[in-house]
Scaffold this motif. Structure first.
Motif, PDB file in Angstrom:
ATOM      1  N   UNK A 270      59.531  40.865  44.273  1.00 34.66           N
ATOM      2  CA  UNK A 270      59.422  42.217  43.712  1.00 34.66           C
ATOM      3  C   UNK A 270      58.312  42.339  42.682  1.00 34.66           C
ATOM      4  N   UNK A 271      58.024  41.241  41.970  1.00 32.54           N
ATOM      5  CA  UNK A 271      56.985  41.293  40.945  1.00 32.54           C
ATOM      6  C   UNK A 271      56.376  39.920  40.746  1.00 32.54           C
ATOM      7  N   UNK A 272      55.102  39.927  40.365  1.00 34.31           N
ATOM      8  CA  UNK A 272      54.382  38.712  40.010  1.00 34.31           C
ATOM      9  C   UNK A 272      53.852  38.891  38.594  1.00 34.31           C
ATOM     10  N   UNK A 273      54.180  37.948  37.719  1.00 37.68           N
ATOM     11  CA  UNK A 273      53.655  37.930  36.357  1.00 37.68           C
ATOM     12  C   UNK A 273      52.812  36.664  36.233  1.00 37.68           C
ATOM     13  N   UNK A 274      51.496  36.813  36.084  1.00 31.53           N
ATOM     14  CA  UNK A 274      50.589  35.685  36.247  1.00 31.53           C
ATOM     15  C   UNK A 274      49.683  35.472  35.033  1.00 31.53           C
ATOM     16  N   UNK A 275      49.524  34.214  34.650  1.00 29.47           N
ATOM     17  CA  UNK A 275      48.496  33.799  33.694  1.00 29.47           C
ATOM     18  C   UNK A 275      47.354  33.234  34.530  1.00 29.47           C
ATOM     19  N   UNK A 276      46.236  33.941  34.576  1.00 30.30           N
ATOM     20  CA  UNK A 276      45.217  33.698  35.599  1.00 30.30           C
ATOM     21  C   UNK A 276      44.196  32.644  35.207  1.00 30.30           C
ATOM     22  N   UNK A 277      43.778  31.852  36.191  1.00 25.74           N
ATOM     23  CA  UNK A 277      42.706  30.889  35.997  1.00 25.74           C
ATOM     24  C   UNK A 277      41.328  31.518  36.116  1.00 25.74           C
ATOM     25  N   UNK A 278      41.255  32.727  36.680  1.00 31.00           N
ATOM     26  CA  UNK A 278      39.981  33.428  36.815  1.00 31.00           C
ATOM     27  C   UNK A 278      40.285  34.929  36.849  1.00 31.00           C
TER      28      UNK A 278
ATOM     29  N   UNK B  94      51.859  41.971  36.828  1.00 32.01           N
ATOM     30  CA  UNK B  94      51.585  41.898  35.397  1.00 32.01           C
ATOM     31  C   UNK B  94      50.790  40.626  35.152  1.00 32.01           C
ATOM     32  N   UNK B  95      49.706  40.720  34.394  1.00 31.16           N
ATOM     33  CA  UNK B  95      49.071  39.491  33.924  1.00 31.16           C
ATOM     34  C   UNK B  95      49.446  39.302  32.458  1.00 31.16           C
ATOM     35  N   UNK B  96      49.518  38.050  32.036  1.00 28.92           N
ATOM     36  CA  UNK B  96      49.912  37.738  30.668  1.00 28.92           C
ATOM     37  C   UNK B  96      49.154  36.484  30.228  1.00 28.92           C
TER      38      UNK B  96
ATOM     39  N   UNK C 266      49.575  45.909  34.358  1.00 24.96           N
ATOM     40  CA  UNK C 266      49.659  45.718  32.909  1.00 24.96           C
ATOM     41  C   UNK C 266      49.121  44.327  32.581  1.00 24.96           C
ATOM     42  N   UNK C 267      48.435  44.216  31.433  1.00 26.86           N
ATOM     43  CA  UNK C 267      48.114  42.888  30.899  1.00 26.86           C
ATOM     44  C   UNK C 267      48.705  42.757  29.508  1.00 26.86           C
ATOM     45  N   UNK C 268      49.379  41.626  29.268  1.00 28.48           N
ATOM     46  CA  UNK C 268      49.963  41.337  27.958  1.00 28.48           C
ATOM     47  C   UNK C 268      49.172  40.217  27.294  1.00 28.48           C
ATOM     48  N   UNK C 269      48.389  40.585  26.288  1.00 25.85           N
ATOM     49  CA  UNK C 269      47.729  39.576  25.465  1.00 25.85           C
ATOM     50  C   UNK C 269      48.746  38.966  24.514  1.00 25.85           C
TER      51      UNK C 269
ATOM     52  N   UNK D  15      58.510  33.645  23.590  1.00 24.77           N
ATOM     53  CA  UNK D  15      58.492  35.107  23.544  1.00 24.77           C
ATOM     54  C   UNK D  15      57.517  35.697  24.556  1.00 24.77           C
ATOM     55  N   UNK D  16      56.428  34.988  24.818  1.00 22.32           N
ATOM     56  CA  UNK D  16      55.422  35.488  25.754  1.00 22.32           C
ATOM     57  C   UNK D  16      55.982  35.551  27.182  1.00 22.32           C
ATOM     58  N   UNK D  17      56.633  34.483  27.626  1.00 22.68           N
ATOM     59  CA  UNK D  17      57.258  34.494  28.948  1.00 22.68           C
ATOM     60  C   UNK D  17      58.382  35.512  29.037  1.00 22.68           C
ATOM     61  N   UNK D  18      59.150  35.595  27.959  1.00 23.23           N
ATOM     62  CA  UNK D  18      60.245  36.567  27.866  1.00 23.23           C
ATOM     63  C   UNK D  18      59.703  37.987  28.033  1.00 23.23           C
ATOM     64  N   UNK D  19      58.646  38.308  27.298  1.00 21.51           N
ATOM     65  CA  UNK D  19      58.077  39.653  27.329  1.00 21.51           C
ATOM     66  C   UNK D  19      57.482  39.990  28.686  1.00 21.51           C
ATOM     67  N   UNK D  20      56.857  39.017  29.330  1.00 22.23           N
ATOM     68  CA  UNK D  20      56.257  39.246  30.648  1.00 22.23           C
ATOM     69  C   UNK D  20      57.310  39.652  31.670  1.00 22.23           C
ATOM     70  N   UNK D  21      58.481  39.032  31.605  1.00 22.61           N
ATOM     71  CA  UNK D  21      59.552  39.374  32.540  1.00 22.61           C
ATOM     72  C   UNK D  21      60.074  40.780  32.257  1.00 22.61           C
TER      73      UNK D  21
END
Length: 328
Positions: free
Chosen positions: A84-92, A111-113, A124-127, A268-274
């Motif tokens: 249903x959703x992908x929350x990713x910390x991207x390599x590029x 969502x990227x985070x 959405x991107x979460x810095x 908190x970062x992983x928590x917020x991304x979800x």
């Protein structure tokens, strides 16, 4: 919620499933690489959010090597699974756009985070924090212990890492105005690999005999650099600083290889991304000015690129490293 490990049949990916019997919604937390303490901590927070929300099957996955190509294979597998959703910390920031666009075309929320994807590849991107604040923080961590200034170098992650590149540019911008005695002599890349980061740290020390500090805005690189300074008996001559997990870095604060480091809470970062991914699944619209709840962490408001910042970095030194090393 129990965690099960499933080895993917394709390119070096492993998936941990937290699977309650009543799960209706599947959210994948995709990290740069598995076996990284920062991302393991983020996964704990993601699991906590999934439990709080309820009815979520959490998939923790990523490649073993921090490359865009390996992440693309992981995302293709998730598309095939119809998550249903992908929350990713991207390599590029750019290479992942086509595969993530394909995911969104199939109704998957993205969502990227932490390390972002170009706006066309996510909703959405979460810095973890404000880019300018992080850039200033990593320079200040070195400058605070160099009253007369001196040569410093940056040991980053991959040369394509969105977050590190933005922080480095922000750091360079603030030096002339706020830290004029700091001389940035080089920026090198360890690819978030401990072996390569170690080699790069050794190279910096050999190339710049007057080097006073190594700044590593990566939890892998900062540990590697501190170990090199320790092994080469350079404690007191070269200060290692940057962004570090307290649990991994305490030994180097204790032995004096580092005076201080900083980080936000990766849990908190992983928590917020979800929470953000679940908000999108529920139908909330990502648009500039929109405010989203991130559970107990608070709320964020999207800027004109649909990005938001979670929190300011927190400094760790001898006064508090013991306390926080027991948490993450």
């Amino acid at each position: 919620m129990k965690l099960f490990k499933l080895m993917a049949a394709t390119a070096a990916a492993a998936i941990l499933l937290a699977t309650p019997a009543f799960a209706q919604t599947r959210i994948a937390l995709v990290v740069k690489s598995l076996g990284n303490g920062f991302f393991d901590a983020a996964a704990k927070g993601a699991e906590e959010a999934a439990k709080e929300i309820g009815g979520i099957e959490l998939i923790y996955t990523g490649p073993t090597a921090a490359t865009a190509e390996a992440q693309i294979e992981v995302v293709n597998s998730l598309i095939a699974q119809q998550v249903d959703a992908i929350a990713i910390s991207a390599n590029d920031p750019d290479a992942l756009v086509p595969v993530l666009q394909r995911a969104m075309q199939r109704g998957i929320k993205v969502v990227s985070w932490d390390s972002g994807v170009a706006p066309e590849g996510r909703q959405i991107h979460l810095n973890p924090s404000e880019t300018a604040l992080i850039g200033e923080t990593i320079i200040k961590l070195a400058a605070d212990y160099l009253p007369e200034g001196g040569d410093v170098a940056i040991l980053s992650a991959a040369s394509t890492a969105t977050n590190q590149n933005a922080w480095i540019e922000a750091a360079k911008a603030v030096i002339p105005e706020k830290f004029p005695n700091i001389n940035l002599v080089a920026t090198v890349y360890g690819d978030d690999d401990s072996v390569k980061s170690t080699e790069e740290a050794r190279g910096l020390i050999a190339a710049y005999p007057d080097l006073k500090a190594i700044i590593a805005p990566t939890t892998v690189g900062v540990v590697a650099a501190a170990q090199v300074v320790t092994d080469q008996n350079l404690i007191g001559k070269i200060n290692v600083t940057g962004l570090a997990l307290p649990s991994e870095f305490k030994q180097f604060i204790d032995n004096g290889a580092s005076q201080a480091v900083a980080l936000w809470n990766p849990i908190d970062l992983g928590y917020s991304a979800v929470y953000l991914a679940n908000d999108l699944i529920k139908g909330e619209e990502a648009a500039p000015g929109a405010t989203f709840s991130i559970g107990k962490v608070g709320e964020v408001t999207l800027d004109d690129t649909n990005s938001a910042a979670m929190a300011a970095p927190f400094q760790f030194d001898k006064t508090n490293i013991e306390e926080f090393s027991k948490i993450y």
